[in-house]
Design an enzyme around this catalytic site. Structure first.
Site, PDB file in Angstrom:
ATOM      1  N   ARG B  58       0.814  -1.219   0.000  1.00  0.00           N
ATOM      2  CA  ARG B  58       0.000   0.000   0.000  1.00  0.00           C
ATOM      3  C   ARG B  58       0.843   1.262   0.000  1.00  0.00           C
ATOM      4  NH1 ARG B  58      -4.373  -1.524   2.647  1.00  0.00           N
ATOM      5  NH2 ARG B  58      -2.793  -2.958   3.416  1.00  0.00           N
ATOM      6  N   THR B  59       1.769   1.359   0.928  1.00  0.00           N
ATOM      7  CA  THR B  59       2.526   2.596   1.074  1.00  0.00           C
ATOM      8  C   THR B  59       3.421   2.842  -0.143  1.00  0.00           C
ATOM      9  OG1 THR B  59       2.513   2.265   3.460  1.00  0.00           O
ATOM     10  CG2 THR B  59       4.074   3.868   2.602  1.00  0.00           C
ATOM     11  N   LYS B  86      23.561  -8.289  -0.677  1.00  0.00           N
ATOM     12  CA  LYS B  86      24.945  -8.650  -1.006  1.00  0.00           C
ATOM     13  C   LYS B  86      25.913  -8.145   0.051  1.00  0.00           C
ATOM     14  CE  LYS B  86      23.868  -8.226  -5.911  1.00  0.00           C
ATOM     15  NZ  LYS B  86      23.924  -7.263  -7.010  1.00  0.00           N
ATOM     16  N   ARG B 108      11.560   3.175   3.383  1.00  0.00           N
ATOM     17  CA  ARG B 108      10.894   2.290   4.357  1.00  0.00           C
ATOM     18  C   ARG B 108      11.970   1.334   4.832  1.00  0.00           C
ATOM     19  NH1 ARG B 108       6.012  -0.782   5.210  1.00  0.00           N
ATOM     20  NH2 ARG B 108       5.056   1.269   5.181  1.00  0.00           N
ATOM     21  N   HIS B 136       5.804   6.669  11.320  1.00  0.00           N
ATOM     22  CA  HIS B 136       5.240   6.486   9.984  1.00  0.00           C
ATOM     23  C   HIS B 136       4.459   7.758   9.676  1.00  0.00           C
ATOM     24  CE1 HIS B 136       3.699   4.818   6.416  1.00  0.00           C
ATOM     25  NE2 HIS B 136       3.186   3.681   6.848  1.00  0.00           N
TER      26      HIS B 136
END
Lengths: 425, 312
Positions: B58-59, B86, B108, B136
């Site tokens: 969603r975000t 990596k 995020r 958030h």
């Protein structure tokens, strides 16, 4: 070896109740004479007027990272950091690579320290092989070789039966068990002190009960077995109280406090400062105050740094991923002297916490000023103001939360076995 | 008034006026999302990297659509495809991204503080799209916009937030945002999910009884129980959780009759919220999602420092 005359300093040796202005003559690596108006003919002269002369400082909790982790620190740089901070002896924890759980590693450390070290080094062996928490090291033999204590430090023995047996086994050898008292299940995946700051920063907390519960267990096992337990870096109000009460009952227990725990609180973590990440973590203001009270009333036997060098790459990461620990050897003296400045303790008590206190904890034949003894001394200017510059630390690592702090007090000369191991410019 | 923040790291750093400006700006952008041709040239020539080091649908989608509707070039990288696997450090990853000269990095990350870490090390703007259990901010802002749409105000609202407060970045950002705007926050959750000192974040009351927490509330916000994050020592069972902390047609009646029901998604139907409530008339859950695009357009626009909205 050259003669040295330390002239006119305030000589403090708490174990002998010495606190007077006099001279000390060093000859052939030993203290030749202590007294007024000593003849310094042919001797190098150190004018110590207005300064304090103490037995060499002793730090019983450092990580020298040698062998195996020399990218963080080694015996040469670690002991250089020690003498820069005024220390003439350190006891080093066994979590090297390989672990100091056998005579080969112990011998390596002792030989390298003797040949290349700037100060005395007393290795601490592990309690369990490979720090695995499952089977005991050959600690009797290691003690004969010269280890001063055993500890699994940052990987505390979680099995109480094993800890009981280790204490029972260690006792007749006169081996001290040093415990980093933490219940790892209660620590969980915590990365800082549990409390409002952790909540605000969204970081997982390590609650005080993780330390208190483990300290209580260790103290009870020591009481049960009669072994000497030394509790490392006590950081909580509860742990201080547990040790205080145990001492009253006559349990053979001692403890140490680290300068960061009596100086900082978990507020220092704000901004996700990885140089404020260590284990046990910086605690609340209430805990810090309790540690300070423990220092004042004698519950705390020694100040020890838990000098834990880490490479910049291990700190320059997300807070959760950063390694635990800070360097401490070069800031411990002024931070301890700040307790005198704050009126918490007097100067002789501060000296005791860095000399005779730690020597007594590990039974080291150090921490006093006696004619005929090896000349380990520190000349301190308690009023000297200086600013910490992490980049200029003698340690190979620069992970200090005190970068940029104004400090008061510094070692001017650190003398190990009659040799000037450090002289402040 | 002008927006003075280069980064959007959290609501904690925002004043009431900042929040007000973001919400008003988002209001103005809403109309674009209803047009046939949903695109304005406002951020033409700007490059936005959506760096999602933690799973998100969603975000990430919302930020990407927001950027595209403003004509920015948006590029997505995700944790699984990035060089993090990596062994590259976050700093190196960020410096490499920066070398390609983006204007904004939307991040995020699973570790609290990761956006702050980046903001100290790169030159472009950083927008926090959720960091660990910390903040958030865009979610809180879209929550507030949705409340304002339905209630006409934020000041004075009684907002109940129920669920796993300990692990919720949404709760923390909502607490800051609601408190700054004059709302009252009630928190409720199981004893294992109420973190110490949470009441210090703002105007907050902590309840252990759900019935008390939602009584006469104007807004009831249900947090997701993060099934993937819970070990079984936090809760006896989801069944018991639903019984004591789930919103259902019976207890929802304790809130004001015109209360709105919110959820940041994704929902666990039958756990923290029953389907009857989730699909009921009081729910504004999809309004939250819709407002998310406008709020993120506003954030990208404001941090990009573009001078005027004339191009709208």
């Amino acid at each position: 070896m050259a003669k040295i005359l330390i002239k006119g300093g305030r000589v403090i040796s708490p174990a002998q109740k010495i606190d007077e202005t006099c001279d000390i003559l060093i000859d052939k690596g030993k203290i030749a004479a202590i007294g007024k108006g000593l003849d310094g003919k042919g001797a190098e002269m150190i004018d110590a007027s207005g300064k304090v002369v103490t037995p060499g400082l002793i730090d019983i909790h450092v990580h020298l990272r040698d062998p195996g982790l020399e990218y963080k620190e080694d015996i040469v740089t670690g002991t250089l950091s020690a003498v820069t901070g005024g220390f003439t002896a350190v006891a080093c924890m066994p979590n090297t690579k390989p672990v100091n759980d056998n005579q080969t590693v112990t011998t390596y450390i002792m030989n390298k320290a003797a040949k290349q070290g700037h100060c005395r080094v007393f290795p601490i062996a592990s309690i369990t092989k490979g720090l695995d928490g499952e089977s005991m090291t050959e600690m009797g033999e290691l003690k004969e070789l010269g280890v001063c204590a055993v500890s699994d430090d940052g990987k505390p023995v979680s099995n109480p039966q094993l800890m009981r047996r280790a204490m029972e086994y260690a006792r007749p050898f006169g081996i001290t068990i040093i415990s980093h008292a933490e219940d790892l299940d209660l620590v969980g995946s915590g990365v800082m002190n549990d409390g409002p700051v952790a909540t605000e920063l969204g970081l997982k907390g390590i609650p005080w009960v993780a330390e208190d519960a483990a300290t209580a267990r260790e103290v009870m096992l020591a009481e049960f077995t009669g072994a000497h337990l030394h509790v490392a870096h006590v950081s909580t109000k509860g742990s201080i109280e547990i040790v205080r009460q145990a001492k009253k009952r006559g349990v053979n227990v001692t403890c140490e406090a680290a300068p960061h725990h009596f100086t900082l609180t978990d507020e220092a973590v704000r901004g996700y400062n990885t140089n404020a990440k260590m284990n046990p973590p910086l605690r609340s203001a209430e805990d810090r105050e309790a540690v300070r009270q423990g220092i004042a009333d004698g519950t705390v036997d020694a100040i020890a740094t838990d000098h834990a060098p880490h490479h910049i790459d291990e700190k320059n990461v997300e807070f959760n991923l950063a390694m635990n620990g800070i360097v401490g050897l070069e800031t411990a003296l002024p931070l301890t002297l700040s307790l005198v400045e704050d009126g918490l303790i007097d100067l002789p008590k501060a000296v005791a916490l860095l000399t005779s206190g730690p020597a007594a904890v590990l039974g080291l034949p150090l921490g006093q000023l006696k004619e005929g003894d090896a000349a380990d001394l520190t000349v301190i200017d308690p009023g000297l103001e200086w600013t910490v510059d992490a980049k200029k630390l003698a340690s190979k690592s620069k992970n200090t939360p005190f970068d940029g702090w104004l400090m008061k007090g510094a070692a001017l000369y650190t003398i190990v076995a009659g040799k000037i191991a450090y002289k402040r410019d | 008034m002008s927006f003075k923040h280069k980064h959007i790291l959290g609501i904690e750093q925002m004043a009431k006026e900042d929040i007000q400006l973001i919400l008003d700006t988002a209001d103005a952008f809403k109309e674009i999302n209803k047009r046939d041709i949903k695109k304005v040239p406002t951020l033409r020539g700007k490059t936005i990297i959506n760096a999602f080091f933690e799973a998100s649908t969603r975000t990430r989608l919302s930020f990407e659509i927001a950027g595209k509707r403003l004509s920015a070039d948006t590029v997505n990288i995700s944790g699984s495809t990035s060089s993090v696997v990596k062994g590259e450090t976050l700093e190196d990853t960020a410096k490499n991204i920066e070398a390609m000269a983006p204007d904004i990095i939307v991040i995020r990350h699973g570790h609290s503080g990761a956006p702050h870490y980046l903001a100290e090390r790169v030159g472009c703007s950083i927008v926090n799209a959720g960091d660990g259990a910390h903040e958030h901010p865009s979610q809180a802002l879209l929550d507030l916009l949705t409340m304002r749409d339905h209630k006409g105000r934020i000041e004075g609202l009684e907002v109940a937030i129920v669920g796993d407060i300990t692990h919720s970045r949404v709760a923390r950002s909502d607490i800051y945002a609601l408190t700054r705007m004059g709302a009252k926050v009630r928190l409720c959750g199981p004893g294992t999910m109420l973190p110490p000192g949470i009441e210090r974040l703002g105007n907050v009351k902590v309840f252990t009884s759900m019935r008390e927490a939602i009584k006469d509330a104007d807004v009831v916000m249900m947090l997701r129980i993060q099934l993937e994050r819970q070990s079984n020592i936090m809760l006896p069972s989801l069944r018991e959780y639903a019984r004591f902390y789930g919103l259902n047609p019976t207890n929802v009646k304790l809130a004001k009759p015109d209360a709105i029901i919110m959820h940041p998604g994704p929902m666990n139907r039958g756990v923290e919220i029953s389907s009857l409530v989730a699909d009921g008339v009081q729910n504004v859950i999809l309004d939250q999602v819709e407002n998310g695009v406008a709020v993120r357009m506003a954030l990208l626009y404001l941090v990009s420092g573009v001078e005027s909205m004339q191009t709208l």
